[in-house]
Design an enzyme around this catalytic site. Structure first.
Site, short mmCIF file in Angstrom:
data_model
loop_
_atom_site.label_atom_id
_atom_site.label_comp_id
_atom_site.label_asym_id
_atom_site.label_seq_id
_atom_site.Cartn_x
_atom_site.Cartn_y
_atom_site.Cartn_z
N ASP A 53 -43.37 23.64 14.08
CA ASP A 53 -44.58 23.84 14.86
C ASP A 53 -45.51 22.64 14.74
OD1 ASP A 53 -43.65 26.36 15.50
OD2 ASP A 53 -44.77 27.36 13.90
N TYR A 111 -38.65 26.60 3.10
CA TYR A 111 -39.99 26.17 3.47
C TYR A 111 -40.95 26.50 2.33
CZ TYR A 111 -39.04 25.33 8.47
OH TYR A 111 -38.57 24.83 9.66
#
Length: 286
Positions: A53, A111
Site C-alpha cells: 500500500d 510483515y
C-alpha cells in the site's frame, strides 16, 4: 542471450504510492523500471513479490526481470543503485532460470507493525511507529494473537477488494515484542488480504485496550463481516514487509554463498564467513 535476475531490494515507502505501478502516482516499481531503462537502455518490466500500500516500507522485497546483458549477476544490484534514489536501494542480485516464477515460489511473508505507547507523541519514534496513547495490556494481546493464528476466513479482518476470490488464508505465526514503550507485531502468513496486517494490528490494539477480547475475535470469524470489527485500518507508515520465505530453500544459499566468498575475499571477518558457510551447509542438506 536473455537472462533473468532475482534482486533483493529495500525501500522506505513514505513518499511512494505503493510498489505497483498504478498509472497516476509515483511508485517503487516505476522508479526501478526507470532505473533499468537507464542502465540497460531498454524498456524492462519487473515482477514484484508483493503489492504494498501507499506509504508502506520493505526491509526485504524481491523482484525479477529479464534482459540481454553480459553484466555479472552480482553486479546488477550495484549498478542499478546508481540510478535509484536513496529511498530505494538494491541489496543483492543473483541469476535464476528463465522459467523461474517469483510469486509461485514464495512460501510465506512476514510483515511488522510498530506502535509506541505513552502520554505524548515522540517525534523520532513517530517517523516509523504509530502513537497509541496510554498503555496496552501485553497479556491480552498475546492471548488474542493465538486466536488469530491458523486457517480461517479473514473477511472481518480486511477491506473490500473486488479482485479477491477467497478470504481464506493461513496465519502461521504472530509474535509481539516489547522494548520499553515500543511494541512490534510480527505477522507471518501464506498470503495477506487487502489491508489485512493493518487491521490485525488494530484488532490486537483494541484487545490491549480491553475493548475487545478473544470471544469477539471468534465471533468475527463466524460473522465474516468487516463492518462488525471495530478495529481501525491503521496508518501505513508503521508497516514494513520484513521478510519473504521461499519454498525453494536453495535460493537462500545463493545469497549466503555470495556473502561467504565476499567475506573471505575482503577478509572482513572469519566469524561472519563461518556463519554464512554454516547457513549454506544447512540449506543444501535439506
Amino acid at each position: 542471450m536473455e537472462r533473468k535476475f532475482l534482486v533483493n531490494v529495500q525501500f522506505f515507502g513514505k513518499q511512494f504510492a505503493g510498489f505497483q505501478i498504478n498509472g497516476t502516482a509515483n511508485t517503487v516499481q516505476l522508479a526501478i523500471e526507470t532505473a533499468l531503462k537507464k542502465l540497460f537502455d531498454a524498456n524492462i518490466k519487473i515482477d514484484g513479490c508483493s503489492r504494498t500500500d501507499s506509504g508502506v516500507s520493505a526491509k526485504e522485497f524481491y523482484f525479477t526481470f529479464a534482459t540481454d546483458t553480459k553484466l555479472p549477476a552480482d553486479r546488477v544490484a550495484y549498478k542499478l543503485n546508481k540510478f535509484l534514489p536513496s529511498e530505494i536501494q538494491c541489496q543483492q542480485s543473483i541469476e535464476v532460470a528463465l522459467n523461474f516464477n517469483l510469486r509461485a515460489n514464495i512460501k510465506s511473508k512476514t510483515y511488522t507493525y510498530c506502535v509506541y505507547t505513552g502520554n505524548h507523541i515522540m517525534p523520532l519514534l513517530n517517523r516509523f511507529a504509530l502513537f497509541v496513547e496510554g498503555d496496552l495490556d501485553m497479556q491480552k494481546m498475546l492471548q488474542a494473537s493465538k486466536v488469530l493464528v491458523g486457517k480461517h476466513n479473514y473477511k472481518s479482518f480486511c477491506n473490500y477488494n473486488p479482485d479477491i476470490s477467497t478470504y481464506d488464508r493461513e496465519v502461521l505465526d504472530i509474535k509481539i515484542v516489547k522494548q520499553e514503550n515500543l511494541i512490534t507485531f510480527y505477522f507471518t502468513a501464506n498470503g495477506f488480504l487487502y489491508n489485512m496486517v493493518r487491521i490485525l494490528a488494530g484488532t490486537l490494539i483494541e484487545c490491549g485496550k480491553s475493548k475487545m477480547d478473544t470471544d469477539d475475535i471468534q465471533n468475527l470469524f463466524e460473522v465474516q463481516d468487516r463492518g462488525k470489527n471495530p478495529a481501525k485500518t491503521l496508518s501505513p507508515k508503521a508497516l514494513t514487509l520484513f521478510n519473504v520465505q521461499f519454498s525453494i530453500p536453495k535460493l537462500y544459499a545463493f545469497f549466503a554463498l555470495k556473502f561467504y566468498f565476499l567475506s573471505i575475499f575482503f577478509n572482513i571477518s572469519i566469524v561472519y564467513s563461518a556463519i554464512s558457510l554454516r547457513v549454506v551447509s544447512n540449506l543444501f542438506s535439506k
